[in-house]
Design a protein around this motif. Structure first.
Motif, PDB file in Angstrom:
ATOM      1  N   ILE A   1       0.826  -1.203   0.000  1.00  0.00           N
ATOM      2  CA  ILE A   1       0.000   0.000   0.000  1.00  0.00           C
ATOM      3  C   ILE A   1       0.861   1.253   0.000  1.00  0.00           C
ATOM      4  CG2 ILE A   1      -0.178   0.133   2.508  1.00  0.00           C
ATOM      5  CD1 ILE A   1      -2.976   0.864  -0.057  1.00  0.00           C
ATOM      6  N   LYS A   2       2.065   1.160   0.573  1.00  0.00           N
ATOM      7  CA  LYS A   2       2.960   2.322   0.586  1.00  0.00           C
ATOM      8  C   LYS A   2       3.403   2.684  -0.831  1.00  0.00           C
ATOM      9  CE  LYS A   2       5.593   0.383   3.765  1.00  0.00           C
ATOM     10  NZ  LYS A   2       6.665   0.141   4.759  1.00  0.00           N
ATOM     11  N   THR A   3       3.623   1.671  -1.669  1.00  0.00           N
ATOM     12  CA  THR A   3       4.000   1.922  -3.060  1.00  0.00           C
ATOM     13  C   THR A   3       2.841   2.548  -3.821  1.00  0.00           C
ATOM     14  OG1 THR A   3       5.641   0.150  -3.111  1.00  0.00           O
ATOM     15  CG2 THR A   3       4.700   0.819  -5.226  1.00  0.00           C
TER      16      THR A   3
ATOM     17  N   LEU B   1      12.714   6.017   0.150  1.00  0.00           N
ATOM     18  CA  LEU B   1      11.576   5.114  -0.007  1.00  0.00           C
ATOM     19  C   LEU B   1      12.011   3.659   0.109  1.00  0.00           C
ATOM     20  CD1 LEU B   1       9.625   6.809  -2.955  1.00  0.00           C
ATOM     21  CD2 LEU B   1       8.926   6.692  -0.561  1.00  0.00           C
ATOM     22  N   PHE B   2      13.086   3.299  -0.587  1.00  0.00           N
ATOM     23  CA  PHE B   2      13.586   1.927  -0.513  1.00  0.00           C
ATOM     24  C   PHE B   2      13.948   1.561   0.923  1.00  0.00           C
ATOM     25  CE2 PHE B   2      15.172   2.393  -5.126  1.00  0.00           C
ATOM     26  CZ  PHE B   2      13.937   1.991  -5.608  1.00  0.00           C
ATOM     27  N   ASN B   3      14.466   2.533   1.661  1.00  0.00           N
ATOM     28  CA  ASN B   3      14.870   2.285   3.040  1.00  0.00           C
ATOM     29  C   ASN B   3      13.667   2.026   3.946  1.00  0.00           C
ATOM     30  OD1 ASN B   3      17.354   2.145   4.594  1.00  0.00           O
ATOM     31  ND2 ASN B   3      16.546   3.854   5.777  1.00  0.00           N
ATOM     32  N   MET B   4      12.470   2.454   3.498  1.00  0.00           N
ATOM     33  CA  MET B   4      11.237   2.221   4.254  1.00  0.00           C
ATOM     34  C   MET B   4      10.404   1.106   3.638  1.00  0.00           C
ATOM     35  SD  MET B   4      10.065   6.121   5.222  1.00  0.00           S
ATOM     36  CE  MET B   4      10.321   6.782   3.567  1.00  0.00           C
ATOM     37  N   ASP B   5      11.046   0.278   2.782  1.00  0.00           N
ATOM     38  CA  ASP B   5      10.369  -0.825   2.096  1.00  0.00           C
ATOM     39  C   ASP B   5       9.226  -0.334   1.228  1.00  0.00           C
ATOM     40  OD1 ASP B   5      12.028  -2.803   3.228  1.00  0.00           O
ATOM     41  OD2 ASP B   5      10.827  -2.791   5.063  1.00  0.00           O
ATOM     42  N   ALA B   6       9.435   0.793   0.577  1.00  0.00           N
ATOM     43  CA  ALA B   6       8.441   1.340  -0.345  1.00  0.00           C
ATOM     44  C   ALA B   6       9.163   1.733  -1.628  1.00  0.00           C
ATOM     45  CB  ALA B   6       7.744   2.559   0.265  1.00  0.00           C
ATOM     46  N   SER B   7       8.390   2.166  -2.618  1.00  0.00           N
ATOM     47  CA  SER B   7       8.967   2.678  -3.854  1.00  0.00           C
ATOM     48  C   SER B   7       7.945   3.603  -4.488  1.00  0.00           C
ATOM     49  CB  SER B   7       9.321   1.535  -4.824  1.00  0.00           C
ATOM     50  OG  SER B   7       8.158   1.013  -5.425  1.00  0.00           O
ATOM     51  N   SER B   8       8.354   4.293  -5.534  1.00  0.00           N
ATOM     52  CA  SER B   8       7.438   5.211  -6.211  1.00  0.00           C
ATOM     53  C   SER B   8       6.685   4.525  -7.341  1.00  0.00           C
ATOM     54  CB  SER B   8       8.209   6.418  -6.754  1.00  0.00           C
ATOM     55  OG  SER B   8       9.243   5.988  -7.631  1.00  0.00           O
ATOM     56  N   GLY B   9       6.699   3.201  -7.357  1.00  0.00           N
ATOM     57  CA  GLY B   9       5.940   2.461  -8.365  1.00  0.00           C
ATOM     58  C   GLY B   9       6.671   2.377  -9.686  1.00  0.00           C
TER      59      GLY B   9
END
Length: 281
Positions: A78-80, A126-134
Motif C-alpha cells: 500500500i505504501k508503493t 523510499l527503498f529504506n522504508m520498504d516502499a517505492s514510487s511504483g
C-alpha cells in the motif's frame, strides 16, 4: 503508538515522494533527460505523442498499479500505491498550475545534477522504508513472481533502452546528458542508501567491561556482547565488548571509553548492513 508510527512513516514517504516530484518536474522534464524508468519513458513519449510527459506518467502509473493489484493481490504494498499516486497526481497538478515551457536555467549540467540527485535521494529514502514510487518497480515485482528472469538485469536493460531512445528522439547533447544521468543515477541511489544506513561497529578490548556496558545500555539505549579473552603477548585476562550503533552514539561511546579506560584497545569499523532489533528487521 502504532498510529503515531504510521503517521510518521507516511509523512516521510510524502517528503521523499515530493523530492522526486521536484527533481522530475523542474529539472528532468524541461531538459528532456531520459535516464530510465517511467518518468524517462514519459519524456520520450511526450515528445512523439500529443500527450504531455506528466499525463503520460499518470496514465502509465495507473495502468501499472492496476496490473499490480491484479497480479500481486493483497501482497501489493500500500505504501508503493500511495507514493505512486502522489507522484503522478503532483506531476499533473504542477503541469496545470505551474506549466514550464523551458528549463529553469541555461546550465544543463547543473540541472542534470538536480535531476539525478533529488529523485535518487527520494528513491533511496523510499527503498529504506520498504516502499517505492511504483513505475517499473511494479513490473519488476510481477516479473519476479511469474518468471525466472534476473530482475536487476531486466530493469537495468530497460533503463538502457529508454536512455538510448533519446538518441533517436532528441539532439545529441540531450542524449549524451541522459546517458551520463543513467550512470550517475545507478551510483547515487546505492550510495545514498548506504549513507543513510551507515553505523559503527565496535570491538573494545578492555579490563573493566561493566562500566562501559552500563553506559551503553543505560545512556545510549543499546546493547552489547561481552566475551572473555587473553592477550597474546601479555597473557593477561581481558574482555572484548561487541556492539553496534548509529554515528552520533558512536562518537559519545568513543569519548566515554577514552575517559573511563584510556588503555582500552578500540576497533571501530563502518557498516551499513546490520540486521536485528534497533536496526533493520
Amino acid at each position: 503508538m502504532k498510529y503515531a508510527t504510521t503517521i510518521k512513516e507516511y509523512f516521510a514517504i510524502t517528503i521523499s515522494t515530493l523530492l522526486i516530484v521536484v527533481g522530475v518536474y523542474f529539472f528532468k522534464f524541461p531538459n528532456n533527460f531520459t535516464f530510465g524508468g517511467v518518468t524517462g519513458l514519459s519524456v520520450v513519449l511526450g515528445r512523439v505523442t500529443p500527450i504531455s510527459p506528466s499525463n503520460v506518467n499518470l496514465i502509465m502509473n495507473v495502468v501499472l498499479l492496476i496490473l499490480g493489484f491484479l497480479f500481486l493481490g493483497k501482497k501489493f504494498a500500500i505504501k508503493t500505491v500511495y507514493s505512486s499516486l502522489l507522484l503522478s497526481l503532483c506531476l499533473s497538478g504542477l503541469e496545470h498550475y505551474y506549466p514550464m515551457s523551458k528549463p529553469l536555467t541555461d546550465q544543463p549540467m547543473l540541472e542534470l545534477v538536480f535531476a539525478v540527485a533529488l529523485p535518487a535521494f527520494g528513491s533511496a529514502l523510499l527503498f529504506n522504508m520498504d516502499a517505492s514510487s511504483g513505475g517499473t518497480d511494479i513490473a519488476a515485482l510481477i516479473m519476479q513472481k511469474y518468471t525466472t528472469f534476473d530482475i536487476g538485469h531486466a530493469l537495468f536493460y530497460s533503463d538502457v533502452l529508454i536512455t538510448l531512445s533519446a538518441f533517436l528522439v532528441f539532439d545529441i547533447k540531450t542524449a549524451l546528458f541522459s546517458a551520463f544521468g543513467l550512470l550517475a543515477k545507478s551510483l547515487a541511489i546505492d550510495n545514498v542508501i548506504e549513507s543513510i544506513n551507515l553505523a559503527k561497529y565496535f570491538n573494545v578490548v578492555c579490563s573493566n567491561p561493566e562500566i562501559i556496558c552500563h553506559y551503553i545500555v543505560n545512556e545510549l539505549k543499546r546493547s552489547a556482547t561481552v566475551c572473555d579473552a587473553e592477550g597474546a603477548f601479555s597473557h593477561k585476562h581481558k574482555y572484548i565488548i561487541f556492539t553496534a550503533m548509529r554515528r552520533p552514539q558512536a562518537v559519545q561511546l568513543r569519548r566515554y571509553i577514552k575517559t573511563v579506560e584510556p588503555d582500552a584497545f578500540i576497533l571501530i569499523s563502518n557498516t551499513s548492513e546490520i540486521i536485528g532489533k534497533g536496526f533493520h528487521g
